[in-house]
Design a protein around this motif. Structure first.
Motif, PDB file in Angstrom:
ATOM      1  N   ALA A  94      61.622  12.688 -52.547  1.00  0.00           N
ATOM      2  CA  ALA A  94      60.955  12.209 -51.338  1.00  0.00           C
ATOM      3  C   ALA A  94      59.890  13.177 -50.839  1.00  0.00           C
ATOM      4  O   ALA A  94      58.873  12.746 -50.283  1.00  0.00           O
ATOM      5  N   ILE A  95      60.103  14.479 -51.032  1.00  0.00           N
ATOM      6  CA  ILE A  95      59.173  15.474 -50.477  1.00  0.00           C
ATOM      7  C   ILE A  95      57.759  15.332 -51.037  1.00  0.00           C
ATOM      8  O   ILE A  95      56.796  15.246 -50.263  1.00  0.00           O
ATOM      9  N   PRO A  96      57.561  15.286 -52.371  1.00  0.00           N
ATOM     10  CA  PRO A  96      56.185  15.103 -52.844  1.00  0.00           C
ATOM     11  C   PRO A  96      55.598  13.748 -52.460  1.00  0.00           C
ATOM     12  O   PRO A  96      54.392  13.631 -52.229  1.00  0.00           O
ATOM     13  N   LEU A  97      56.465  12.725 -52.366  1.00  0.00           N
ATOM     14  CA  LEU A  97      55.979  11.421 -51.916  1.00  0.00           C
ATOM     15  C   LEU A  97      55.546  11.494 -50.454  1.00  0.00           C
ATOM     16  O   LEU A  97      54.544  10.885 -50.066  1.00  0.00           O
ATOM     17  N   ALA A  98      56.302  12.245 -49.637  1.00  0.00           N
ATOM     18  CA  ALA A  98      55.937  12.418 -48.226  1.00  0.00           C
ATOM     19  C   ALA A  98      54.567  13.064 -48.105  1.00  0.00           C
ATOM     20  O   ALA A  98      53.755  12.690 -47.248  1.00  0.00           O
ATOM     21  N   GLN A  99      54.295  14.040 -48.954  1.00  0.00           N
ATOM     22  CA  GLN A  99      52.994  14.706 -48.920  1.00  0.00           C
ATOM     23  C   GLN A  99      51.869  13.720 -49.238  1.00  0.00           C
ATOM     24  O   GLN A  99      50.797  13.766 -48.615  1.00  0.00           O
ATOM     25  N   ALA A 108      52.324   9.538 -40.068  1.00  0.00           N
ATOM     26  CA  ALA A 108      53.523   8.895 -40.621  1.00  0.00           C
ATOM     27  C   ALA A 108      54.756   9.687 -40.205  1.00  0.00           C
ATOM     28  O   ALA A 108      55.038  10.764 -40.739  1.00  0.00           O
ATOM     29  N   SER A 109      55.521   9.160 -39.249  1.00  0.00           N
ATOM     30  CA  SER A 109      56.596   9.926 -38.616  1.00  0.00           C
ATOM     31  C   SER A 109      57.684  10.343 -39.591  1.00  0.00           C
ATOM     32  O   SER A 109      58.131  11.493 -39.586  1.00  0.00           O
ATOM     33  N   VAL A 114      60.498  14.479 -42.832  1.00  0.00           N
ATOM     34  CA  VAL A 114      61.024  14.976 -44.109  1.00  0.00           C
ATOM     35  C   VAL A 114      60.461  16.358 -44.410  1.00  0.00           C
ATOM     36  O   VAL A 114      61.197  17.272 -44.813  1.00  0.00           O
ATOM     37  N   LEU A 115      59.168  16.535 -44.196  1.00  0.00           N
ATOM     38  CA  LEU A 115      58.554  17.834 -44.482  1.00  0.00           C
ATOM     39  C   LEU A 115      58.979  18.891 -43.465  1.00  0.00           C
ATOM     40  O   LEU A 115      59.099  20.071 -43.801  1.00  0.00           O
ATOM     41  N   ALA A 116      59.220  18.471 -42.222  1.00  0.00           N
ATOM     42  CA  ALA A 116      59.728  19.418 -41.224  1.00  0.00           C
ATOM     43  C   ALA A 116      61.119  19.909 -41.604  1.00  0.00           C
ATOM     44  O   ALA A 116      61.430  21.097 -41.486  1.00  0.00           O
TER      45      ALA A 116
END
Length: 208
Positions: A94-99, A108-109, A114-116
């Motif tokens: 999910a992290i690279p997708l969040a980026q 995008a909340s 997720v990144l926080a």
């Protein structure tokens, strides 16, 4: 004739290769092979839709991910794959997708959250706080932001700042119990036992 570049699709190949397009238009056998290939190419996406409808979220995430590799510019596929990865706890994915989602939509909340959380796990509390402060003033941001900002400040040994951040949660209707619980935990972590005990007792009295 189909280009060998990464993430190439049949439709892209037809657009980029005039010879392939010409053969597709003029040779029935070539047209048949390409049309079959198109159907096979779409199977991953359709499988993802089916898995999602059956509430098999892990399979849906996997199939949508395959479809995304074939169509990486598809924003709907990107957001769906990201949300399914979060829903199934696949945070490394999910992290690279969040980026990628944030590059398209900085507000995008869920992606920012997720990144926080990634930053908090890495001990990057100031970076996490900056992300939380950037959340839009929507219902989700107004609830989650005070809690996470409070904890990021505790991570920076800023108890007063943490308590001040948490105060914002008091104004959110229906979330009094969340405020009292986090207040008690913050006070306990800070070593303020009396204040923590008062907050816990306040929380318990509100549950009756």
């Amino acid at each position: 004739l189909i280009p060998s570049e990464l993430k190439m699709t049949i439709d892209k190949a037809l657009k980029q290769e005039p010879d392939l397009r010409q053969r597709y238009e003029q040779e029935p056998q070539v047209r048949k092979v390409i049309d079959i290939s198109r159907k096979l190419e779409g199977l991953a996406r359709h499988a993802g839709i089916h898995a999602d409808s059956q509430r098999d979220l892990k399979s849906a995430a996997r199939f949508y991910g395959r479809a995304l590799t074939q169509d990486p510019e598809n924003r709907t596929l990107l957001r769906t794959t990201f949300l399914l990865s979060v829903a199934t706890g696949q945070m490394d994915r999910a992290i690279p997708l969040a980026q990628r989602v944030i590059r398209l939509d900085g507000g995008a909340s869920v992606a920012q959250l997720v990144l926080a959380l990634r930053d908090i796990r890495a001990g990057k509390y100031a970076a996490a706080e900056r992300r939380m402060n950037g959340l839009p003033n929507a219902r989700m941001g107004n609830i989650i932001r005070p809690m996470l900002v409070a904890w990021t400040r505790m991570g920076q040994n800023n108890t007063a700042g943490a308590l001040k951040a948490l105060e914002q949660l008091k104004t959110q209707r229906g979330f009094s119990a969340f405020y009292k619980l986090h207040l008690a935990m913050l006070q306990e972590l800070a070593g303020n036992r009396d204040a923590a005990q008062r907050a816990y007792l306040d929380l318990r009295s509100g549950e009756r």
